[in-house]
Motif scaffolding. Structure first.
Motif, PDB file in Angstrom:
ATOM      1  N   GLY A  38     -14.579   0.930  44.733  1.00 33.30           N
ATOM      2  CA  GLY A  38     -14.173   0.039  45.808  1.00 33.30           C
ATOM      3  C   GLY A  38     -13.895   0.738  47.121  1.00 33.30           C
ATOM      4  N   LEU A  39     -13.678   2.065  47.095  1.00 30.86           N
ATOM      5  CA  LEU A  39     -13.295   2.770  48.328  1.00 30.86           C
ATOM      6  C   LEU A  39     -14.373   2.757  49.407  1.00 30.86           C
ATOM      7  CD1 LEU A  39     -10.771   4.382  49.342  1.00 30.86           C
ATOM      8  CD2 LEU A  39     -10.684   3.666  46.965  1.00 30.86           C
ATOM      9  N   ILE A  99      -4.875   2.119  48.221  1.00 31.71           N
ATOM     10  CA  ILE A  99      -5.503   1.863  46.930  1.00 31.71           C
ATOM     11  C   ILE A  99      -4.521   1.190  45.988  1.00 31.71           C
ATOM     12  CG2 ILE A  99      -7.168   3.747  47.102  1.00 31.71           C
ATOM     13  CD1 ILE A  99      -5.325   5.403  45.295  1.00 31.71           C
ATOM     14  N   VAL A 100      -5.066   0.505  45.004  1.00 29.91           N
ATOM     15  CA  VAL A 100      -4.269  -0.037  43.913  1.00 29.91           C
ATOM     16  C   VAL A 100      -4.830   0.572  42.632  1.00 29.91           C
ATOM     17  CG1 VAL A 100      -5.714  -2.131  43.881  1.00 29.91           C
ATOM     18  CG2 VAL A 100      -3.497  -2.122  42.727  1.00 29.91           C
ATOM     19  N   LEU A 101      -3.968   1.255  41.893  1.00 27.53           N
ATOM     20  CA  LEU A 101      -4.410   2.023  40.727  1.00 27.53           C
ATOM     21  C   LEU A 101      -4.363   1.150  39.474  1.00 27.53           C
ATOM     22  CD1 LEU A 101      -2.686   5.401  41.541  1.00 27.53           C
ATOM     23  CD2 LEU A 101      -5.141   4.960  41.477  1.00 27.53           C
ATOM     24  N   GLY A 141       1.381  12.466  47.046  1.00 27.51           N
ATOM     25  CA  GLY A 141       2.778  12.251  47.403  1.00 27.51           C
ATOM     26  C   GLY A 141       3.019  11.226  48.484  1.00 27.51           C
ATOM     27  N   ARG A 142       1.954  10.692  49.109  1.00 31.91           N
ATOM     28  CA  ARG A 142       2.142   9.697  50.162  1.00 31.91           C
ATOM     29  C   ARG A 142       2.627   8.382  49.570  1.00 31.91           C
ATOM     30  NH1 ARG A 142      -2.620  12.099  52.079  1.00 31.91           N
ATOM     31  NH2 ARG A 142      -3.854  10.587  50.916  1.00 31.91           N
ATOM     32  N   PRO A 143       3.546   7.701  50.247  1.00 32.04           N
ATOM     33  CA  PRO A 143       4.006   6.399  49.755  1.00 32.04           C
ATOM     34  C   PRO A 143       2.923   5.342  49.935  1.00 32.04           C
ATOM     35  CG  PRO A 143       4.957   6.828  51.903  1.00 32.04           C
ATOM     36  CD  PRO A 143       4.231   8.090  51.497  1.00 32.04           C
ATOM     37  N   SER A 144       2.992   4.312  49.128  1.00 35.02           N
ATOM     38  CA  SER A 144       2.042   3.212  49.256  1.00 35.02           C
ATOM     39  C   SER A 144       2.328   2.410  50.523  1.00 35.02           C
ATOM     40  CB  SER A 144       2.137   2.289  48.041  1.00 35.02           C
ATOM     41  OG  SER A 144       1.803   2.985  46.858  1.00 35.02           O
ATOM     42  N   ALA A 145       1.298   1.780  51.037  1.00 37.44           N
ATOM     43  CA  ALA A 145       1.466   0.930  52.213  1.00 37.44           C
ATOM     44  C   ALA A 145       2.348  -0.269  51.860  1.00 37.44           C
ATOM     45  CB  ALA A 145       0.109   0.442  52.706  1.00 37.44           C
ATOM     46  N   PRO A 146       3.292  -0.638  52.734  1.00 36.80           N
ATOM     47  CA  PRO A 146       4.124  -1.814  52.457  1.00 36.80           C
ATOM     48  C   PRO A 146       3.279  -3.084  52.511  1.00 36.80           C
ATOM     49  CG  PRO A 146       4.554  -0.960  54.667  1.00 36.80           C
ATOM     50  CD  PRO A 146       3.650   0.020  54.001  1.00 36.80           C
ATOM     51  N   LEU A 147       3.481  -3.953  51.520  1.00 37.23           N
ATOM     52  CA  LEU A 147       2.682  -5.177  51.426  1.00 37.23           C
ATOM     53  C   LEU A 147       3.489  -6.441  51.689  1.00 37.23           C
ATOM     54  CD1 LEU A 147       0.579  -4.371  48.222  1.00 37.23           C
ATOM     55  CD2 LEU A 147       0.075  -3.787  50.601  1.00 37.23           C
ATOM     56  N   ALA A 148       4.807  -6.351  51.658  1.00 36.23           N
ATOM     57  CA  ALA A 148       5.653  -7.529  51.852  1.00 36.23           C
ATOM     58  C   ALA A 148       5.392  -8.157  53.225  1.00 36.23           C
ATOM     59  CB  ALA A 148       7.124  -7.156  51.728  1.00 36.23           C
TER      60      ALA A 148
END
Length: 217
Positions: free
Chosen positions: A33-34, A50-52, A115-122
């Motif tokens: 998908g990338l 990404i969503v793992l 180590g990067r945080p996931s993007a905020p989705l709220a």
């Protein structure tokens, strides 16, 4: 037929409605998908993450998904009940099979995100992208994981899938965009002229490039 994943991404981009760049996130399912999502996120100037999720294959038929398992503190398993009944696998069997996929999820998190945080989705509009789906188990699991993050709207976008799979996904999100639903669907790769495996290096390069973009502007 799609030439390759980038052409598929361009065609999906053309099908997306109006996008607010300040409130939209593109999520891709690695690895395939990338490259699709890369085209969309780059053109729109929106964050790419990404969503793992890992497919849980039937023993002896690894390409047939009986379930999918997602990343997280408590990994979630989404079962394809039709395949479970057909193969005689109960939920305990599936949980054991899913456990085997967790090390690969952890490996990918370390390599791809570093180590990067996931993007905020709220509060965001989230577009979940893959290069195509067959049973839909993996994308369904991804959509449920995204829903838990409290977005305002979730869109699933794929180039190709069976019509029945798309219909089943409509209850999992606000909108499904699919470019092609062939009556003779057999496998995603048969609908691409170039369907080379996407390497870890390519995935990491795409993610790193998009992670640098905010500081470049």
């Amino acid at each position: 037929m799609f030439t390759d994943r980038r052409e598929a991404g361009q065609r999906l981009l053309n099908r997306l409605g109006p996008i607010d760049p300040e409130n939209t996130v593109i999520l891709a399912l690695p690895c395939g998908g990338l490259p699709v999502a890369d085209v969309i996120a780059e053109a729109l100037g929106v964050p790419l993450d990404i969503v793992l999720v890992r497919k849980v294959g039937v023993p002896g038929q690894p390409e047939l998904a009986v379930a999918a398992v997602t990343d997280g503190k408590t990994p979630k398993i989404t079962v394809n009940e039709d395949v479970a009944r057909m193969t005689g696998l109960n939920h305990a069997d599936i949980a054991r099979l899913a456990e085997r996929e967790l090390p690969e999820i952890h490996r990918r998190r370390e390599i791809y995100l570093n180590g990067r945080p996931s993007a905020p989705l709220a509060g965001k509009v989230v577009v979940v992208v893959d290069d195509g789906i067959a049973t839909g188990a993996t994308l369904r699991a991804a959509l449920r994981l995204v829903r838990d993050a409290d977005p305002v709207r979730v869109i699933a976008a794929v180039p190709v899938a069976p019509a029945a799979t798309i219909a089943a996904l409509e209850s999992e999100c606000d909108e499904v965009i699919c470019l092609e639903c062939p009556a003779d669907f057999r496998a995603v790769g048969l609908h691409y002229r170039d369907f080379e495996q996407v390497s870890d290096e390519t995935v990491s390069e795409i993610i790193e490039r998009h992670a640098r973009r905010p500081s470049d502007r």
